[in-house]
Design a protein around this motif. Structure first.
Motif, PDB file in Angstrom:
ATOM      1  N   SER A  50      57.619  -5.734  23.743  1.00 45.13           N
ATOM      2  CA  SER A  50      58.949  -5.323  23.645  1.00 45.13           C
ATOM      3  C   SER A  50      59.229  -4.379  22.795  1.00 45.13           C
ATOM      4  O   SER A  50      60.160  -3.339  23.057  1.00 45.13           O
ATOM      5  CB  SER A  50      60.058  -6.547  23.241  1.00 45.13           C
ATOM      6  OG  SER A  50      59.670  -7.534  24.338  1.00 45.13           O
ATOM      7  N   GLN A  99      64.586  -4.232  25.367  1.00 42.54           N
ATOM      8  CA  GLN A  99      64.173  -5.451  25.082  1.00 42.54           C
ATOM      9  C   GLN A  99      64.349  -6.224  23.897  1.00 42.54           C
ATOM     10  O   GLN A  99      64.263  -5.409  23.004  1.00 42.54           O
ATOM     11  CB  GLN A  99      62.307  -5.555  25.361  1.00 42.54           C
ATOM     12  CG  GLN A  99      62.275  -5.017  26.782  1.00 42.54           C
ATOM     13  CD  GLN A  99      62.334  -5.871  27.897  1.00 42.54           C
ATOM     14  OE1 GLN A  99      62.763  -7.045  27.771  1.00 42.54           O
ATOM     15  NE2 GLN A  99      62.071  -5.359  29.436  1.00 42.54           N
ATOM     16  N   THR A 106      63.604  -8.183  20.608  1.00 41.13           N
ATOM     17  CA  THR A 106      62.219  -8.642  20.117  1.00 41.13           C
ATOM     18  C   THR A 106      62.523  -9.424  18.843  1.00 41.13           C
ATOM     19  O   THR A 106      63.610  -9.715  18.339  1.00 41.13           O
ATOM     20  CB  THR A 106      61.920  -7.186  19.240  1.00 41.13           C
ATOM     21  OG1 THR A 106      62.983  -6.781  18.228  1.00 41.13           O
ATOM     22  CG2 THR A 106      61.749  -6.027  20.053  1.00 41.13           C
ATOM     23  N   THR A 124      60.768 -11.940  26.595  1.00 48.44           N
ATOM     24  CA  THR A 124      61.206 -11.081  28.111  1.00 48.44           C
ATOM     25  C   THR A 124      60.652 -12.307  29.181  1.00 48.44           C
ATOM     26  O   THR A 124      59.619 -12.944  29.350  1.00 48.44           O
ATOM     27  CB  THR A 124      59.996 -10.063  28.333  1.00 48.44           C
ATOM     28  OG1 THR A 124      59.954  -9.170  27.347  1.00 48.44           O
ATOM     29  CG2 THR A 124      60.458  -9.284  29.426  1.00 48.44           C
ATOM     30  N   ASP A 128      57.439  -3.510  32.603  1.00 40.57           N
ATOM     31  CA  ASP A 128      57.157  -4.682  31.757  1.00 40.57           C
ATOM     32  C   ASP A 128      56.797  -6.013  32.626  1.00 40.57           C
ATOM     33  O   ASP A 128      57.409  -6.257  33.639  1.00 40.57           O
ATOM     34  CB  ASP A 128      58.319  -4.870  30.962  1.00 40.57           C
ATOM     35  CG  ASP A 128      58.035  -6.083  30.065  1.00 40.57           C
ATOM     36  OD1 ASP A 128      57.002  -6.208  29.384  1.00 40.57           O
ATOM     37  OD2 ASP A 128      58.937  -6.896  29.775  1.00 40.57           O
TER      38      ASP A 128
END
Length: 333
Positions: A208, A220, A222, A236, A252
């Motif tokens: 991320s 994203q 974190t 994620t 991703d």
């Protein structure tokens, strides 16, 4: 991506090449427009292209899992109804056996040029897991690059670099601090316009953070490292395709700790090509590399040129791959 940008972009901006154009001789593509799959939902797809961007119904019916669209795919849609008319051939496809006990195939990503296999310089680093990801990459025909994150948190990277190089001497490896822009510049050769990169790696290794740095935004969430075991927290939950500032595309994938390999026999032999070459020198073609006379693999172990642990991992991965592939084909039958 911002769908408002799509009309100002060309097909090449989305990663389109002549490879896909050749499929349009098929009548199924007549009168359609090409779009790329940005995200996959239960019964819908987010797609984008120069002529249309938005969410469409997942209308392509196919009994074979590989015949259904996945992230990174190119599909042809009817410009009026926005229904899927056909799926374009793929340059590459990542797949695995679905996690759990179900004998189903799970598609991970399609039309990837490079895969960043992300691990970290702490307790998460695992050679056996890297070998699994590499087998997937080589079977798919995608260039693998191992990214070792959290390089700034250790005094000596040598053990991690040596362990990664022990898999294959020609393996591309980058050790980085993913929060340092100067380190991230080293990834630029694989991020050019129209190129598609996938990120794979277990939860908490820093994927991320890499995404946020490459996209220059907090796309994203974190989370930090747990001090008790040096592992990060999973952040994620779904696959998505993002356009980078460089003009490339970033896929991703969710953190995957259970990688059930399937239909990757060739990829495994590529990762363990040293053992495969030795096996070809054994006296018997059906040598199991245990106690058979004239076994070149065991001779290499005794000579100290092959580690017993590497042979064990090779055989374990082969057994798992054969079992999963057989179970999958039986389920289809």
């Amino acid at each position: 991506m911002n769908t408002n940008e799509a009309p100002h972009m060309t097909l090449a901006d989305f990663g389109w090449t002549q490879f896909y154009k050749t499929a349009e001789t098929d009548p199924a593509f007549d009168g359609t427009i090409p779009v790329r799959v940005m995200a996959v939902h239960r019964d819908a797809l987010d797609v984008a292209g120069p002529e249309f961007s938005g969410r469409i119904h997942q209308s392509l019916q196919h009994s074979d899992e590989e015949g259904r669209p996945t992230i990174g795919d190119w599909i042809a849609i009817n410009p009026q109804t926005k229904r899927i008319a056909a799926l374009y051939p793929r340059k590459s496809l990542f797949k695995r056996r679905n996690a759990g006990k179900t004998n189903r195939l799970q598609l991970i990503a399609a039309n990837v040029d490079t895969v960043f296999i992300v691990t970290s310089a702490n307790m998460d680093f695992n050679v056996a897991r890297l070998e699994r990801y590499l087998a997937l990459a080589h079977e798919a025909g995608v260039l693998p690059v191992v990214i070792i994150t959290k390089a700034d948190l250790v005094d000596d990277l040598t053990p991690f670099l040596d362990a990664a190089r022990s898999i294959r001497h020609d393996l591309l490896i980058e050790a980085i601090d993913s929060r340092n822009p100067d380190d991230m510049v080293r990834l630029a050769p694989w991020l050019a316009k129209g190129q598609t990169v996938a990120l794979m790696g277990s939860s908490g290794v820093g994927k991320s953070t890499i995404i946020n740095c490459l996209l220059e935004s907090a796309v994203q969430d974190t989370q930090g490292i747990r001090e008790d075991d040096s592992r990060g927290r999973h952040t994620t939950s779904g696959r998505s395709l993002h356009r980078m500032q460089t003009g490339g595309w970033l896929i991703d994938t969710p953190g995957m700790r259970e990688i059930q390999v399937v239909d990757v026999a060739g990829g495994i032999e590529t990762v363990f090509d040293d053992i495969a070459a030795l096996a070809g020198q054994c006296r018997f073609s059906n040598c199991q590399h245990t106690s058979e006379p004239g076994c070149a693999v065991q001779a290499a172990i005794k000579a100290g040129t092959l580690e017993p642990d590497r042979l064990e991992r090779f055989q374990k991965l082969q057994r798992e791959e054969r079992h999963n592939t057989e179970m999958l084909y039986e389920a289809h039958a």
